[in-house]
Design a protein around this motif. Structure first.
Motif, mmCIF file in Angstrom:
data_model
loop_
_atom_site.group_PDB
_atom_site.id
_atom_site.type_symbol
_atom_site.label_atom_id
_atom_site.label_comp_id
_atom_site.label_asym_id
_atom_site.label_seq_id
_atom_site.Cartn_x
_atom_site.Cartn_y
_atom_site.Cartn_z
ATOM 1 N N GLU A 120 0.165 0.342 -13.457
ATOM 2 C CA GLU A 120 1.001 0.570 -12.272
ATOM 3 C C GLU A 120 0.541 -0.289 -11.102
ATOM 4 O OE1 GLU A 120 2.175 5.245 -13.201
ATOM 5 O OE2 GLU A 120 0.354 4.746 -12.084
ATOM 6 N N ALA A 121 -0.770 -0.399 -10.934
ATOM 7 C CA ALA A 121 -1.304 -1.233 -9.861
ATOM 8 C C ALA A 121 -0.914 -2.690 -10.072
ATOM 9 C CB ALA A 121 -2.827 -1.103 -9.805
ATOM 10 N N VAL A 131 -2.962 5.814 -9.298
ATOM 11 C CA VAL A 131 -2.193 4.851 -10.068
ATOM 12 C C VAL A 131 -3.032 4.339 -11.234
ATOM 13 C CG1 VAL A 131 -0.783 4.107 -8.110
ATOM 14 C CG2 VAL A 131 -2.903 2.882 -8.630
ATOM 15 N N ARG A 169 2.128 1.975 -3.434
ATOM 16 C CA ARG A 169 1.052 2.559 -4.247
ATOM 17 C C ARG A 169 0.891 4.052 -3.925
ATOM 18 N NH1 ARG A 169 -3.855 -0.072 -6.423
ATOM 19 N NH2 ARG A 169 -5.377 1.554 -6.928
ATOM 20 N N GLU A 170 0.871 4.384 -2.642
ATOM 21 C CA GLU A 170 0.729 5.777 -2.237
ATOM 22 C C GLU A 170 1.923 6.610 -2.696
ATOM 23 O OE1 GLU A 170 -0.058 6.049 1.930
ATOM 24 O OE2 GLU A 170 -1.872 4.820 1.814
ATOM 25 N N ARG A 200 0.842 -1.201 0.000
ATOM 26 C CA ARG A 200 0.000 0.000 0.000
ATOM 27 C C ARG A 200 0.878 1.251 0.000
ATOM 28 N NH1 ARG A 200 -5.306 1.439 3.588
ATOM 29 N NH2 ARG A 200 -5.198 3.705 3.418
ATOM 30 N N VAL A 246 3.706 6.098 -5.429
ATOM 31 C CA VAL A 246 3.506 6.361 -6.858
ATOM 32 C C VAL A 246 2.527 7.515 -7.030
ATOM 33 C CG1 VAL A 246 2.585 5.440 -9.018
ATOM 34 C CG2 VAL A 246 4.051 4.013 -7.583
ATOM 35 N N GLU A 247 1.434 7.491 -6.300
ATOM 36 C CA GLU A 247 0.417 8.529 -6.427
ATOM 37 C C GLU A 247 0.961 9.896 -6.032
ATOM 38 O OE1 GLU A 247 -3.643 5.898 -5.766
ATOM 39 O OE2 GLU A 247 -2.724 6.887 -4.032
ATOM 40 N N ILE A 251 2.773 -3.162 -9.089
ATOM 41 C CA ILE A 251 2.936 -3.220 -7.639
ATOM 42 C C ILE A 251 2.456 -4.566 -7.103
ATOM 43 C CG2 ILE A 251 2.139 -2.222 -5.456
ATOM 44 C CD1 ILE A 251 2.024 0.493 -6.996
#
Length: 224
Positions: free
Chosen positions: A80-81, A76, A65-66, A62, A68-69, A84
């Protein structure tokens, strides 16, 4: 009573995260933000999520992911998701890599002392690692907690009716294993690991005579 940390004390753990982080930094670094800059952002996100959500691979993914955002300034994408999520299997293995000397040293110490295991993180993940390690038979009790703070150690003292000054916490993390255990009145053994998670770093008083510093796990049999 000897109380043992698990991750990066009994078996390798953070090295797996660092391998993924290395790939993540290579992916995210670019013009205007180098690998060190990406790592700084990620460390900040991980620190915040550790407080809110705890530890373990799910929280780590998580955080990626954050990150990347935050760096991309948008949600994302599906691609991209997927990338990850592709790192999740790195944490799903059916085995753990014991640190050299752990198996034989624990077997010897268990003949002389009562042992406890105290580890923090996602309960399901930690239970799996304990089970596949083959080490659980050495411990009178296995405790998986959300955080290892002073209150955690004080509760352990009450649960087992321990004399704090006669109990030892053994681990690689100054922040989770050494400092709170000492604050609760236990003695401690610090066994550094060169890949200890940066968020577990902290200064240990070099003049604290109740902290034994060892360079390898197998050295414990010389003292206990």
């Amino acid at each position: 009573m000897l109380i043992f940390d698990a991750d990066d004390t009994l078996w390798e753990n953070n090295v797996i995260f660092e391998r993924v982080i290395d790939e993540f930094l290579e992916w995210m670094a670019g013009p205007g933000l180098d690998r060190a800059g990406v790592r700084e952002v990620l460390d900040g996100i991980e620190a915040a999520n550790a407080v809110r959500l705890g530890y373990g691979s799910k929280v780590f993914l998580r955080s990626l992911r954050e990150c990347v955002e935050r760096l991309r300034g948008r949600a994302v994408t599906a691609g991209e998701a997927e990338r990850i999520a592709g790192w999740a299997p790195a944490f799903d293995g059916g085995r753990v890599e014991l640190i050299p000397g752990v198996a034989e040293t624990l077997a010897e110490l268990a003949r002389r002392h009562e042992l406890l295991l105290l580890t923090k993180g996602d309960a399901e993940e930690q239970e799996r690692k304990v089970a596949v390690s083959g080490l659980s038979r050495h411990f009178r009790g296995v405790h998986i907690v959300a955080e290892k703070d002073v209150a955690t150690y004080e509760e352990l003292v009450r649960a087992y009716d321990l004399v704090p000054s006669a109990a030892w916490m053994i681990g690689n993390s100054p922040r989770s294993d050494i400092l709170p255990a000492r604050a609760a009145g236990l003695q401690a053994v610090f066994i550094p690991h060169d890949r200890t998670w940066v968020l577990e770093h902290a200064e240990i008083d070099p003049d604290d005579g109740k902290v034994l510093r060892l360079s390898a796990f197998g050295e414990l049999v010389r003292y206990f």
